[in-house]
Every structure is written in structure tokens, then in C-alpha cells.
Write a protein that holds these residues in place. Structure first.
Motif, short mmCIF file in Angstrom:
data_model
loop_
_atom_site.label_atom_id
_atom_site.label_comp_id
_atom_site.label_asym_id
_atom_site.label_seq_id
_atom_site.Cartn_x
_atom_site.Cartn_y
_atom_site.Cartn_z
N PRO A 69 0.84 -1.20 0.00
CA PRO A 69 0.00 0.00 0.00
C PRO A 69 0.87 1.24 0.00
O PRO A 69 2.00 1.23 0.52
CB PRO A 69 -0.81 -0.11 1.29
N GLY A 70 0.38 2.32 -0.60
CA GLY A 70 1.15 3.55 -0.62
C GLY A 70 0.37 4.69 -1.24
O GLY A 70 -0.60 4.47 -1.96
N THR A 71 0.82 5.88 -0.96
CA THR A 71 0.20 7.09 -1.50
C THR A 71 0.98 7.55 -2.73
O THR A 71 2.09 7.05 -3.02
CB THR A 71 0.22 8.22 -0.46
N TRP A 72 0.42 8.54 -3.40
CA TRP A 72 1.12 9.15 -4.52
C TRP A 72 2.46 9.72 -4.05
O TRP A 72 3.48 9.60 -4.73
CB TRP A 72 0.27 10.23 -5.17
N GLN A 73 2.47 10.32 -2.87
CA GLN A 73 3.71 10.89 -2.34
C GLN A 73 4.75 9.80 -2.07
O GLN A 73 5.94 10.00 -2.32
CB GLN A 73 3.42 11.69 -1.07
N ASP A 74 4.31 8.64 -1.57
CA ASP A 74 5.23 7.52 -1.37
C ASP A 74 5.82 7.06 -2.71
O ASP A 74 7.02 6.80 -2.81
CB ASP A 74 4.51 6.33 -0.72
N LYS A 78 5.37 1.04 -10.28
CA LYS A 78 4.02 1.33 -10.77
C LYS A 78 3.17 1.80 -9.59
O LYS A 78 3.29 1.27 -8.48
CB LYS A 78 3.41 0.06 -11.36
N TYR A 79 2.32 2.77 -9.86
CA TYR A 79 1.37 3.24 -8.84
C TYR A 79 -0.03 3.16 -9.43
O TYR A 79 -0.28 3.63 -10.54
CB TYR A 79 1.66 4.67 -8.42
N ARG A 80 -0.94 2.54 -8.69
CA ARG A 80 -2.34 2.49 -9.10
C ARG A 80 -3.22 2.29 -7.87
O ARG A 80 -2.93 1.45 -7.02
CB ARG A 80 -2.59 1.39 -10.13
N ASN A 81 -4.24 3.09 -7.77
CA ASN A 81 -5.28 2.92 -6.74
C ASN A 81 -4.74 2.69 -5.33
O ASN A 81 -5.14 1.76 -4.65
CB ASN A 81 -6.21 1.76 -7.11
N GLY A 82 -3.82 3.54 -4.87
CA GLY A 82 -3.30 3.41 -3.51
C GLY A 82 -2.36 2.25 -3.31
O GLY A 82 -2.11 1.84 -2.16
N PRO A 126 -0.44 12.71 -12.31
CA PRO A 126 -0.31 13.04 -10.89
C PRO A 126 -1.53 12.66 -10.06
O PRO A 126 -2.67 12.89 -10.48
CB PRO A 126 -0.08 14.55 -10.90
N GLU A 127 -1.23 12.06 -8.92
CA GLU A 127 -2.21 11.61 -7.94
C GLU A 127 -3.05 10.42 -8.43
O GLU A 127 -3.81 9.85 -7.68
CB GLU A 127 -3.15 12.74 -7.49
#
Length: 176
Positions: free
Chosen positions: A21-26, A43-47, A91-92
Motif C-alpha cells: 500500500p502507498g500514496t502518490w507521495q510515497d 508502478k502506482y495504481r489505486n493506492g 499526478p495523484e
């Protein structure tokens, strides 16, 4: 070698996939800690943040599939611009790193560029993903508006997807 993940440093043995789990900032902090390097893939998707350290097989297969695309485009006498590695970010919302991408219809928008601005510049016309570790999903590219995704799956079968109504549909052959 042990896996190490911190805001300052990422160290993963080849073939490792980490989902957390992680945030955009992470996500951005991990990208920044990697610097200009391309490993690990992030990769970042959906938290959720996914980290993947590719095996040599991954690079060989990406190169092979890209060479097939290049042969097809050359045979059709079409211009293109190709990138690997590249980071695509909204972003985000999301961040993803395709194994290869091609600008075909929009090649003039990408030729000679070192950086592209997602949301301003056009999306690539074709993305290639090599799924050695079940890390890849064609639908991750829908938010970017990529018209076509080629996904080489673990079983060495090539799946071709075309974006239709914000979701990818399997195709019997390439559309690009």
C-alpha cells in the motif's frame, strides 16, 4: 541479496515483485530515490505501489517483441519514434513504466524529445509489456489513452489489446 525498500534506497534481487500500500507521495519518493535509473520498475495504481526488478529474460523478450513491431512498421514504410525505458505519470492517479512504447501516428510529437508531459503530449500509439511475473495489466494504460497494448504473457503468448470505450478488448491481430 535481501530486498531493501526505503525512501532513500531500493534494492531488490532480480525477479522480485513487491506489492504494498502507498500514496502518490510515497510513489514519488521511491521514484526520486531511484534517480535516473530504470530499475526497479515502479508502478502506482489505486493506492498501491508495485516494484519489480526484471530478469534478463524480461529485457530479451521486450527487445524481441519491439523488433517485430519495428519490422512491421518498416515493411509498411511508416515513421515512428520508440522509447525504453519511459515513465508515464498522471499526478495523484497513476504511474507506470512500459517496457517499450511506440509513437506511430503521433511520431512527430515525440521525435527528438527527451521528456514528455502526460496530459499535454499525446499518448504513445502502442505499448509493449512483458509479463514475466504477472505484474502487468493492459487496463493500467486506459487512463493514458494508449490505443494499443501488446502483452507478452508468462506462457510466451502474445495478447493484443485495443482501447475501446475506456477499456481494452482482445484483438486477433495488431491494430496500429
Amino acid at each position: 541479496m535481501y530486498a531493501l525498500i526505503s525512501r532513500e534506497r531500493i534494492q531488490l534481487p532480480p525477479g522480485t515483485v513487491v506489492r504494498m500500500p502507498g500514496t502518490w507521495q510515497d510513489y514519488r519518493a521511491l521514484c526520486d530515490s531511484r534517480g535516473d535509473g530504470s530499475i526497479p520498475r515502479i508502478k502506482y495504481r489505486n493506492g498501491e505501489i508495485l516494484l519489480m526488478s526484471p530478469l534478463p529474460k524480461h529485457g530479451r523478450e521486450a527487445h524481441l517483441v519491439a523488433q517485430v513491431v519495428i519490422a512491421i512498421l518498416d515493411q509498411q514504410n511508416r515513421n515512428y519514434e520508440a522509447f525504453t525505458p519511459i515513465t508515464m505519470e498522471l499526478p495523484e492517479e497513476g504511474g507506470i513504466e512500459p517496457d517499450y512504447c511506440f509513437y506511430i501516428d503521433n511520431w512527430q510529437a515525440a521525435v527528438g524529445r527527451d521528456r514528455l508531459q502526460w496530459g499535454t503530449d499525446p499518448a504513445p500509439d502502442l505499448v509493449i509489456e512483458i509479463d514475466v511475473t504477472t505484474y502487468s495489466d493492459a487496463n493500467d494504460y486506459a487512463a493514458y489513452g494508449v490505443p494499443e497494448v501488446w502483452l507478452l504473457k508468462k506462457n510466451r503468448r502474445l495478447a493484443i489489446y485495443s482501447l475501446q470505450a475506456n477499456a481494452y478488448q482482445p484483438q486477433p491481430q495488431a491494430v496500429a
